[in-house]
Write an enzyme that holds these catalytic residues in place. Sequence first.
Site, mmCIF file in Angstrom:
data_model
loop_
_atom_site.group_PDB
_atom_site.id
_atom_site.type_symbol
_atom_site.label_atom_id
_atom_site.label_comp_id
_atom_site.label_asym_id
_atom_site.label_seq_id
_atom_site.Cartn_x
_atom_site.Cartn_y
_atom_site.Cartn_z
ATOM 1 N N CYS A 119 36.194 21.137 61.839
ATOM 2 C CA CYS A 119 35.075 21.592 61.016
ATOM 3 C C CYS A 119 34.851 23.081 61.230
ATOM 4 C CB CYS A 119 33.801 20.807 61.348
ATOM 5 S SG CYS A 119 33.198 21.107 63.022
ATOM 6 N N CYS A 176 34.367 24.333 64.744
ATOM 7 C CA CYS A 176 35.602 24.485 65.509
ATOM 8 C C CYS A 176 36.197 25.873 65.271
ATOM 9 C CB CYS A 176 36.617 23.426 65.098
ATOM 10 S SG CYS A 176 36.104 21.736 65.414
ATOM 11 N N ASP A 232 44.108 55.020 34.452
ATOM 12 C CA ASP A 232 45.029 56.134 34.280
ATOM 13 C C ASP A 232 45.697 55.938 32.915
ATOM 14 O OD1 ASP A 232 46.941 58.256 34.935
ATOM 15 O OD2 ASP A 232 48.361 56.602 35.124
ATOM 16 N N ASP A 245 49.286 53.575 38.334
ATOM 17 C CA ASP A 245 50.645 53.184 38.719
ATOM 18 C C ASP A 245 51.409 54.269 39.465
ATOM 19 O OD1 ASP A 245 51.047 54.947 36.592
ATOM 20 O OD2 ASP A 245 52.880 53.919 35.963
ATOM 21 N N ASP A 290 47.816 58.435 41.651
ATOM 22 C CA ASP A 290 46.682 57.525 41.468
ATOM 23 C C ASP A 290 46.218 56.903 42.782
ATOM 24 O OD1 ASP A 290 46.675 57.822 38.655
ATOM 25 O OD2 ASP A 290 48.307 56.373 38.485
#
Length: 739
Positions: A18, A21, A425, A626, A630
């Site tokens: 649980c 634990c 971008d 990309d 950036d």
Amino acid sequence: MKEQQNAVWTLAIKGMSCASCATRVEKGLLKVPGVATAEVNLALETAQVTGEATALSADQLVAAVVAAGYQAHLLNSELEQAEHLAEPKQSPYGWWPIAAAALLSFPLMLGMVTEWIGWRFWLSGWVQLALATPVQFWLGARFYKAGWSALKAGSGNMDLLVAIGTSAAYGLSVYLLLTQTHTGMGHLYFETSAIVITLVLLGKWLETRAKSKTTEAIRALNALRPERASVIRDNQELQVPINAVKLGDLVMVRPGERIAVDGIVAQGDSQVDESLITGESLPVSKQAGDKVTGGSMNGEGVLYVNTTALGHESVLARIVRMVESAQAKKAPIQRLVDKVSAVFVPVVIVIAFLTLLGWGLFGGDWQVAILNAVAVLVIACPCALGLATPTAIMVGTGVAAQHGILIKDAEALELAHAVKTVAFDKTGTLTEGHPKLQALQSALGDDKQLLQLAASLQAGSEHPLAKAVINAAQGQSLTLQAVQNMHAVAGKGVTGRVGELNLALGNTVMMAGLGVDVSALKDRAQALESEGYSVSWLALMNAQPQLLGLLAFGDALKPSAIEAISSLQRQGILTVLISGDNQGSASSVARQLGIEKFYAQVLPEDKANIVKALKQNAGLVAMVGDGINDAPALAEAHVGIAMSSGTDVAMHAAGVTLMRGDPALVSDAIDISRRTYAKIRQNLFWAFIYNVVGIPLAALGLLNPVIAGLAMALSSFSVVSNALTLKLWRPQADQQSGK
């Protein structure tokens, strides 16, 4: 002073039942000197620990877990980690103990059921004792062991609650059996203890089976890794294990086979199914010079592939690592759950004790008091709390990965649901990233001849603008003529002879230097330049130079860009364009896409500053890019989203990577985040409501311990099952196409 180097260890943990634990294991690990962070995932049964490489060892970490009352071993390699995360979890609460417990409990349950319908069919008290004892101390022994371990560690868990509750019901029944002068039929509670243990075993078994389905995405990705490859060496085909393939090896891929390595096609052409890697549903054409990804499926042609990446450097390995990372780490909301879980079991035990005293002292019936206290202990299972967040994250990140959206960490997944602004971008993100011939106009009225001459003049050139002209000519099936005496003029253009014609193709500066009068098309050129296009001129170089026409180049929008922006705007998200290009180009793209706010001529170092300003004024901000330039902006944004078609630097800086260069996936990434976060909230609601409603009902005597056991068993199963409904999610494009 020498800076300490941090290392990361991943441990497989056994015996957790649980949220309490998981919290206890985490605390035990954090007490080890040198440990910086420790994150325990109940659903994956793992612990990820960071700390000082020179001050810590795996043995110390394993010892800390054992001291907390659990078993652990180090996952030494990425492969071991992948295998552990991908393997279906085997519940310690297997099916045969459930079957045995059910067979022994069924006769006990008959008496309770028949009494409910007005009959009396109670077994002898001694028979009840004989049936209940093996359930309590043999089949239920695991609760005592785990509960005792928790007590030794100074805390509590689900097993302790079950052990105390069922022991109380069993002990009360033994006391009544031994002290009453009659058989005590109908007044013993052996059926309560036996049925509760049976239901808990059943609930944990169902929970484990459901949990194993949450790792199906990892298993599917691992299944894409071929075990062998056909390598061409010394003109011979050799079948070798995948770990024996070397960089530069030529790998042959037959029709219908999985591509074994990342590489570049050296020979052959085929259609390749990359759907399980990129989410792209249609096969992609591949020929010499094209990149291919290991794990994708070859179509009808034979391909020869030069190997460029192996092992953990391959695209598939990086995908698996990112999904594993997202599933193994905690979302910020989980920290609240951890704080609740840390005090939950002790509080429940106090409530149960107060229930016992209240009913015993003020109600005067200690039998009823014990049963109500047992009901409190049994209903208050913290399992559902521990599973509510990680199971939703595991399923959400898994289904996203299957559709080409890689979410690096749980925090990115949680934050993305609240994004109010998406900054894009331009080049390579919303546009194709390479120039295309967008317009041309002949000064003599024959546009086809203009295109044919311009393409012939540049045949064989590798310049991006030359490729754009040649591609346009090929698209119109124009026949190119041979070029002679071709000469490139750096920064200006090119000259050469096509047939009997001496030609020059270049910019305005070149034309002025050659004495070419471009006034006839000057207005058209200015209109195109105002839209952000680059204009080149083609001239016939006779004794009196003559203008033949103009060609305009621009970066074309990606096919899905308009719908991508529209989809975000329909969700109430502000879209912003940030571009390093000139005002005209940025304005043109923004206008075509319906983006009202844009920034042009932005230097790379200023992109991050714009994102920072947006964060102050426009809510949670996602940045999509990309390129290397950036990366700072991606890192600055609340959520960075990188295109995998771009650079590795951008992907490392981003929390989300789109495996296809498709801007429509941005909207899908936000959508799956919103749905996953909704599931987390639903799960936490149900996990809390079971206890918020159940514990008071049990304390007030309105909840039978058997019903409490059934509710507790169903709570975890319902939470995991609710998370699994995320597997039905599909990207918007798939929904529209009916897939």
